[in-house]
Design a protein around this motif. Structure first.
Motif, PDB file in Angstrom:
ATOM      1  N   VAL A   1      33.585  67.304  63.803  1.00 40.38           N
ATOM      2  CA  VAL A   1      34.438  67.812  65.147  1.00 40.38           C
ATOM      3  C   VAL A   1      35.897  68.421  64.457  1.00 40.38           C
ATOM      4  O   VAL A   1      36.167  68.264  63.462  1.00 40.38           O
ATOM      5  N   HIS A   2      36.528  69.139  65.460  1.00 45.51           N
ATOM      6  CA  HIS A   2      37.768  69.567  65.229  1.00 45.51           C
ATOM      7  C   HIS A   2      38.567  69.549  66.503  1.00 45.51           C
ATOM      8  O   HIS A   2      38.481  70.313  67.666  1.00 45.51           O
ATOM      9  N   LEU A   3      39.340  68.268  66.698  1.00 46.26           N
ATOM     10  CA  LEU A   3      40.134  68.006  67.841  1.00 46.26           C
ATOM     11  C   LEU A   3      41.522  68.484  67.806  1.00 46.26           C
ATOM     12  O   LEU A   3      42.158  69.057  67.011  1.00 46.26           O
ATOM     13  N   ALA A   4      42.035  68.604  69.230  1.00 48.54           N
ATOM     14  CA  ALA A   4      43.385  68.880  69.391  1.00 48.54           C
ATOM     15  C   ALA A   4      44.598  68.261  68.920  1.00 48.54           C
ATOM     16  O   ALA A   4      44.382  66.971  68.535  1.00 48.54           O
ATOM     17  N   TRP A   5      45.641  68.599  68.750  1.00 52.22           N
ATOM     18  CA  TRP A   5      47.079  67.779  68.390  1.00 52.22           C
ATOM     19  C   TRP A   5      46.910  66.688  69.525  1.00 52.22           C
ATOM     20  O   TRP A   5      46.679  66.866  70.475  1.00 52.22           O
ATOM     21  N   PRO A   6      47.841  65.750  69.044  1.00 54.09           N
ATOM     22  CA  PRO A   6      48.271  64.860  69.938  1.00 54.09           C
ATOM     23  C   PRO A   6      48.895  65.168  71.163  1.00 54.09           C
ATOM     24  O   PRO A   6      48.641  64.604  72.388  1.00 54.09           O
TER      25      PRO A   6
ATOM     26  N   PHE B   1      40.624  65.225  63.092  1.00 56.40           N
ATOM     27  CA  PHE B   1      40.694  64.575  64.371  1.00 56.40           C
ATOM     28  C   PHE B   1      42.027  65.001  64.719  1.00 56.40           C
ATOM     29  O   PHE B   1      42.548  64.975  66.024  1.00 56.40           O
ATOM     30  N   ASN B   2      42.932  65.544  63.861  1.00 50.70           N
ATOM     31  CA  ASN B   2      44.339  65.766  64.253  1.00 50.70           C
ATOM     32  C   ASN B   2      45.138  64.733  64.662  1.00 50.70           C
ATOM     33  O   ASN B   2      45.758  64.912  65.679  1.00 50.70           O
ATOM     34  N   SER B   3      44.832  63.718  64.574  1.00 48.84           N
ATOM     35  CA  SER B   3      45.271  62.128  64.669  1.00 48.84           C
ATOM     36  C   SER B   3      45.301  61.556  63.475  1.00 48.84           C
ATOM     37  O   SER B   3      44.463  61.292  62.926  1.00 48.84           O
ATOM     38  N   THR B   4      46.459  60.898  63.187  1.00 50.08           N
ATOM     39  CA  THR B   4      46.333  60.120  61.758  1.00 50.08           C
ATOM     40  C   THR B   4      45.873  58.805  61.920  1.00 50.08           C
ATOM     41  O   THR B   4      45.687  58.264  62.949  1.00 50.08           O
ATOM     42  N   GLY B   5      45.368  58.343  60.845  1.00 49.24           N
ATOM     43  CA  GLY B   5      44.530  56.974  60.989  1.00 49.24           C
ATOM     44  C   GLY B   5      45.394  55.805  61.286  1.00 49.24           C
ATOM     45  O   GLY B   5      44.491  54.913  61.913  1.00 49.24           O
TER      46      GLY B   5
END
Length: 342
Positions: free
Chosen positions: A222-227, A260-264
């Protein structure tokens, strides 16, 4: 006059700390109000600034003793808020140190090394890309921001990874899966809106990996969008969840990896994992920026964990570690999956 200026400075410092405490509270509310979860992407910076402020509270020559004491209490409160999120990450990282050795002794599991790497769309260095993947020696590599036409002739990668799933055009998606084992049921998806800000985001490439002797598993690259914008990010996560739940009927064993462009240590990734009945295997593994990346002409240490590996509960996993590479604005990450035998 000088004393008045010092009083004003001390009051400004206290107001700054109060503002920091308010931000920390809003960050924790991100568990319930998604827009506040954006703050949590900077929890490492908040924690480091808090530690610095705590140290300064013992040496700063404050002219207002009471304010100095109140300021120290506020700093401790900020650090406590950060520890709510970063504490479990730190504990999870240390508890996985010997996971590979323990799991390797389980003869009922088949080990498979998985690499996830956002190589950066500006990358043209074929030799460096092939070298990074081959030196890491994964059984399966999930690459993001991979332009298919740019890397057509890769004989070394083709020799080591004869089974490959790719998007036909970067306008469709910039993802690829390289595998030493056969891949079937290859599908690509556009998860988000067609008018989103970044055409590289909101993409998914899925394939079923057949490792000899092991139960097949479905891999989602996956390559997701920024938050932000928030609506777009939530839409992509919901669509990804739908696809995973639909595929689970035929392939119960599942792995999701990528950018994921979201931090864990923000709430969104773990909330998604719980909804999808998956486990996040990386803990406190900052992947952005890499040493190859410049932000405003500055070479910063990694402070965002944007890349993740999630697995079904029945798939055990060893420690997730970073891999060095001469290319890419993200650190590659690698782990060993332990798959149930057939």
């Amino acid at each position: 006059m000088i004393r008045l200026i010092r009083h004003i400075l001390d009051i400004c410092i206290l107001m700054g700390l109060v503002t920091g405490a308010a931000i920390s509270v809003l960050a924790l509310l991100g568990a319930f109000i998604p827009v506040f979860d954006v703050i949590n992407h900077f929890q490492i910076i908040i924690a480091l600034l808090g530690l610095f402020a705590l140290a300064m509270s013992f040496v700063w020559p404050s002219t207002l003793g009471a304010l100095k004491s109140y300021g120290r209490i506020i700093v401790i409160f900020i650090l406590c808020c950060s520890s709510v999120l970063l504490g479990p990450e730190l504990w999870g990282r240390f508890s996985h140190r010997n996971a590979d050795e323990t799991l390797a002794l389980d003869t009922g599991k088949q080990p498979l090394k998985l690499l996830s790497f956002n190589i950066y769309m500006g990358t043209w260095d074929r030799k460096a890309l092939a070298g990074t993947v081959i030196n890491a020696d994964p059984d399966v590599a999930a690459l993001q921001e991979f332009a298919p036409n740019r890397f057509k002739n890769q004989p070394d990668l083709k020799r080591v990874y004869p089974h490959q799933a790719k998007c036909q055009s970067w306008r469709v998606c910039t993802l690829t899966i390289l595998s030493k084992h056969p891949l079937t049921d290859i599908k690509s998806y556009h998860l988000g809106s067609s008018d989103q800000n970044n055409p590289l985001h909101g993409k998914l490439l899925a394939a079923t990996v057949h490792m000899p002797g092991a139960v097949p598993f479905r891999l989602y690259n996956v390559h997701l969008a920024w938050p932000l914008p928030l609506a777009e990010k939530l839409k992509q996560l919901d669509r990804l969840l739908e696809i995973i739940e639909s595929d689970r009927k035929d392939t119960p064993m599942q792995v999701v990896s990528g950018d994921f462009n979201s931090t864990g240590w923000a709430f969104r990734v773990d909330q998604f994992a719980r909804k999808a009945d998956l486990k996040r295997r990386d803990r406190l593994v900052p992947t952005f920026p890499s040493p190859n990346s410049l932000i405003k002409r500055l070479r910063l240490p990694a402070f965002l964990s944007l890349d993740h590996i999630l697995t079904s509960p029945d798939i055990e996993a060893g420690a997730v570690v970073r891999v060095r590479s001469p290319i890419g604005d993200h650190w590659p990450i690698r782990t060993t999956l332990y798959l149930p035998q057939k």
